[in-house]
Design an enzyme around this catalytic site. Structure first.
Site, mmCIF file in Angstrom:
data_model
loop_
_atom_site.group_PDB
_atom_site.id
_atom_site.type_symbol
_atom_site.label_atom_id
_atom_site.label_comp_id
_atom_site.label_asym_id
_atom_site.label_seq_id
_atom_site.Cartn_x
_atom_site.Cartn_y
_atom_site.Cartn_z
ATOM 1 N N PRO A 10 0.781 -1.227 0.000
ATOM 2 C CA PRO A 10 0.000 0.000 0.000
ATOM 3 C C PRO A 10 0.820 1.288 0.000
ATOM 4 O O PRO A 10 1.853 1.373 0.658
ATOM 5 C CB PRO A 10 -0.828 -0.105 1.293
ATOM 6 C CG PRO A 10 -0.163 -1.140 2.113
ATOM 7 C CD PRO A 10 0.506 -2.082 1.161
ATOM 8 N N ASN A 11 0.308 2.240 -0.760
ATOM 9 C CA ASN A 11 0.800 3.619 -0.834
ATOM 10 C C ASN A 11 2.112 3.767 -1.591
ATOM 11 O O ASN A 11 2.578 4.885 -1.805
ATOM 12 C CB ASN A 11 0.912 4.253 0.569
ATOM 13 C CG ASN A 11 -0.433 4.350 1.242
ATOM 14 O OD1 ASN A 11 -1.374 4.861 0.637
ATOM 15 N ND2 ASN A 11 -0.562 3.826 2.444
ATOM 16 N N ARG A 18 4.752 12.461 -2.992
ATOM 17 C CA ARG A 18 4.630 12.924 -1.614
ATOM 18 C C ARG A 18 5.799 12.366 -0.806
ATOM 19 O O ARG A 18 6.341 11.330 -1.127
ATOM 20 C CB ARG A 18 3.306 12.415 -0.989
ATOM 21 C CG ARG A 18 2.052 12.748 -1.786
ATOM 22 C CD ARG A 18 1.627 14.193 -1.597
ATOM 23 N NE ARG A 18 1.416 14.476 -0.177
ATOM 24 C CZ ARG A 18 0.274 14.264 0.463
ATOM 25 N NH1 ARG A 18 -0.765 13.794 -0.162
ATOM 26 N NH2 ARG A 18 0.168 14.536 1.759
ATOM 27 N N TYR A 23 11.093 8.977 1.051
ATOM 28 C CA TYR A 23 11.068 7.890 0.064
ATOM 29 C C TYR A 23 11.817 8.207 -1.228
ATOM 30 O O TYR A 23 11.901 7.361 -2.110
ATOM 31 C CB TYR A 23 9.611 7.505 -0.254
ATOM 32 C CG TYR A 23 8.868 7.032 0.980
ATOM 33 C CD1 TYR A 23 9.284 5.890 1.650
ATOM 34 C CD2 TYR A 23 7.783 7.742 1.487
ATOM 35 C CE1 TYR A 23 8.629 5.453 2.803
ATOM 36 C CE2 TYR A 23 7.121 7.312 2.631
ATOM 37 C CZ TYR A 23 7.552 6.175 3.279
ATOM 38 O OH TYR A 23 6.906 5.758 4.411
ATOM 39 N N ASN A 74 8.203 -5.489 -1.154
ATOM 40 C CA ASN A 74 8.059 -4.344 -0.262
ATOM 41 C C ASN A 74 6.589 -4.324 0.140
ATOM 42 O O ASN A 74 5.735 -3.840 -0.616
ATOM 43 C CB ASN A 74 8.468 -3.035 -0.938
ATOM 44 C CG ASN A 74 8.417 -1.863 0.037
ATOM 45 O OD1 ASN A 74 7.893 -2.001 1.147
ATOM 46 N ND2 ASN A 74 8.958 -0.721 -0.359
ATOM 47 N N ALA A 77 3.189 -0.824 4.657
ATOM 48 C CA ALA A 77 2.771 -0.868 6.064
ATOM 49 C C ALA A 77 2.303 -2.264 6.488
ATOM 50 O O ALA A 77 2.305 -2.575 7.688
ATOM 51 C CB ALA A 77 1.673 0.164 6.300
ATOM 52 N N GLU A 98 13.161 -9.095 1.321
ATOM 53 C CA GLU A 98 12.306 -8.014 1.846
ATOM 54 C C GLU A 98 13.039 -6.706 1.589
ATOM 55 O O GLU A 98 14.221 -6.583 1.936
ATOM 56 C CB GLU A 98 12.094 -8.210 3.355
ATOM 57 C CG GLU A 98 11.361 -7.025 4.001
ATOM 58 C CD GLU A 98 11.229 -7.188 5.527
ATOM 59 O OE1 GLU A 98 11.637 -8.241 6.068
ATOM 60 O OE2 GLU A 98 10.723 -6.238 6.154
ATOM 61 N N HIS A 100 12.866 -2.259 1.703
ATOM 62 C CA HIS A 100 12.218 -1.001 2.079
ATOM 63 C C HIS A 100 13.067 0.134 1.559
ATOM 64 O O HIS A 100 14.303 0.082 1.622
ATOM 65 C CB HIS A 100 12.073 -0.879 3.602
ATOM 66 C CG HIS A 100 11.233 -1.974 4.169
ATOM 67 N ND1 HIS A 100 9.866 -1.986 4.063
ATOM 68 C CD2 HIS A 100 11.577 -3.116 4.795
ATOM 69 C CE1 HIS A 100 9.405 -3.089 4.618
ATOM 70 N NE2 HIS A 100 10.420 -3.800 5.066
ATOM 71 N N ARG A 107 13.112 4.944 12.170
ATOM 72 C CA ARG A 107 11.825 5.638 12.167
ATOM 73 C C ARG A 107 11.008 5.280 13.426
ATOM 74 O O ARG A 107 11.563 4.802 14.394
ATOM 75 C CB ARG A 107 11.088 5.304 10.866
ATOM 76 C CG ARG A 107 11.921 5.698 9.629
ATOM 77 C CD ARG A 107 11.181 5.464 8.339
ATOM 78 N NE ARG A 107 9.970 6.284 8.272
ATOM 79 C CZ ARG A 107 8.998 6.087 7.378
ATOM 80 N NH1 ARG A 107 9.103 5.117 6.492
ATOM 81 N NH2 ARG A 107 7.932 6.862 7.388
#
Ligand code: CA2
Length: 156
Positions: A10-11, A18, A23, A74, A77, A98, A100, A107
């Site tokens: 997601p996202n 944004r 990112y 990835n 969330a 995996e 990111h 974070r």
């Protein structure tokens, strides 16, 4: 050789538009294009997808069991929340990376836990778009060395 699945949660469709300070300024389409070239230079194909839906991600991970030679994930969330994603990953016997974009350990504390990590071969985070390139390089090396070993009769 079956394609390498590269699945995004997601996202991740919003990157480049944004929060570039977290990112990066590149888009997901730009990342895909670079990875396609990297794979094709090694004589391999990628199957690159993004979804905002947990069930779709689970379906695609299940599809990867038979349709892919390796998986780069990835999970966005869902990394930090999804036992369903973790269970689906545990059914795979292919190499899994995996990835990111951000360093999740630098974070918020809720991002420090990954349900994905225990079910994968290795984890790369914090290098922006380069995280994906490093993961693909690792998957290519693993696939090349296992195919060389199978040609020498070392694997089933
Ligand atoms: O760093 C990563 O790659 C993440 O998987 C990205 C996820 C985040 O939830 C993970 O903790 C780490 C978020 C994907 C992008 O979300 C955006 C939200 C707003 C604007 C732009 C992107």
């Amino acid at each position: 050789m079956k394609p390498i699945f590269i699945l995004n949660g997601p996202n991740l469709n919003l990157i480049g538009e944004r929060e570039p300070e977290i990112y990066g300024a590149g888009t997901l389409a730009g990342i895909e294009e670079g990875l396609r070239k990297q794979a094709s230079a090694a004589g391999l194909e990628i199957n690159f997808r993004q979804t905002n839906h947990e069930g779709a991600l689970v379906d695609w991970i299940q599809e990867a069991r038979h349709a892919s030679s390796a998986l780069i994930l990835n999970a966005g969330a869902y990394t930090h929340t999804s036992i369903a994603v973790m269970d689906a990953l545990r059914a795979l016997s292919i190499p899994i990376a995996e990835v990111h974009l951000s360093n999740i350990f630098k974070r918020e504390s809720f991002r420090h836990r990954s349900y994905v990590s225990p079910a994968v071969t290795g984890v790369i985070c914090g290098f922006g778009a380069q995280s994906y390139r490093l993961a693909l390089a690792a998957m290519i090396e693993i696939l090349e060395s296992s195919s060389a070993a199978s040609h020498r009769g070392l694997h089933a």
